[in-house]
Design a protein around this motif. Structure first.
Motif, PDB file in Angstrom:
ATOM      1  N   ALA A  25       0.838  -1.204   0.000  1.00  0.00           N
ATOM      2  CA  ALA A  25       0.000   0.000   0.000  1.00  0.00           C
ATOM      3  C   ALA A  25       0.873   1.254   0.000  1.00  0.00           C
ATOM      4  CB  ALA A  25      -0.937  -0.008   1.202  1.00  0.00           C
ATOM      5  N   SER A  27       3.906   1.524  -1.196  1.00  0.00           N
ATOM      6  CA  SER A  27       4.526   1.646  -2.524  1.00  0.00           C
ATOM      7  C   SER A  27       3.548   2.256  -3.524  1.00  0.00           C
ATOM      8  CB  SER A  27       4.980   0.272  -3.029  1.00  0.00           C
ATOM      9  OG  SER A  27       5.996  -0.245  -2.222  1.00  0.00           O
ATOM     10  N   GLU A  28       2.303   1.803  -3.497  1.00  0.00           N
ATOM     11  CA  GLU A  28       1.280   2.360  -4.395  1.00  0.00           C
ATOM     12  C   GLU A  28       1.041   3.832  -4.084  1.00  0.00           C
ATOM     13  OE1 GLU A  28      -2.147  -0.143  -4.003  1.00  0.00           O
ATOM     14  OE2 GLU A  28      -1.205  -1.809  -5.067  1.00  0.00           O
ATOM     15  N   LEU A  31       3.846   5.913  -5.484  1.00  0.00           N
ATOM     16  CA  LEU A  31       3.705   6.078  -6.928  1.00  0.00           C
ATOM     17  C   LEU A  31       2.653   7.136  -7.255  1.00  0.00           C
ATOM     18  CD1 LEU A  31       3.924   2.400  -8.257  1.00  0.00           C
ATOM     19  CD2 LEU A  31       5.554   4.258  -8.631  1.00  0.00           C
ATOM     20  N   GLN A  32       1.523   7.061  -6.576  1.00  0.00           N
ATOM     21  CA  GLN A  32       0.464   8.042  -6.820  1.00  0.00           C
ATOM     22  C   GLN A  32       0.916   9.444  -6.433  1.00  0.00           C
ATOM     23  OE1 GLN A  32      -2.881   6.542  -4.636  1.00  0.00           O
ATOM     24  NE2 GLN A  32      -3.449   5.070  -6.218  1.00  0.00           N
TER      25      GLN A  32
END
Length: 100
Positions: A25, A27-28, A31-32
């Motif tokens: 979560a 890492s996501e 990225l966002q």
């Protein structure tokens, strides 16, 4: 004792699974956040470019207006000078026709 060890093992496994899910979560989310930052910087650059174009346009029009106003004032003074300067000539012409 064996049950206590098994219980601890189950809790450790569930914590490891939870930690992996949290890392995924995070890492996501990173990225966002990076994409959002990239978009904000891109749009900010566009806004700066548009602001600069607007400023250039306003300054260009201001310089043009000042030059036009100065040109108009110069023309008015020239015309007044001609009228005042030719006023004496017109008076002499009218006077010479009347005194004939």
């Amino acid at each position: 004792m064996r049950e206590v060890v098994q219980d601890h093992e189950n809790r450790i496994q569930s914590l490891e699974i939870y930690r992996q899910e949290q890392e995924l979560a995070n890492s996501e989310l990173k990225l966002q956040l990076a994409e959002t930052e990239k978009t904000v910087l891109k749009e900010s650059g566009k806004q700066q470019e548009l602001s600069q174009q607007l400023l250039n346009h306003v300054l260009k029009n201001d310089v043009y207006a000042r030059e036009h106003r100065r040109y108009t004032h110069q023309q008015i003074w020239k015309l007044l000078g001609l009228l005042v300067g030719s006023g004496g000539l017109i008076y002499l012409l009218v006077d010479s026709f009347i005194n004939r």
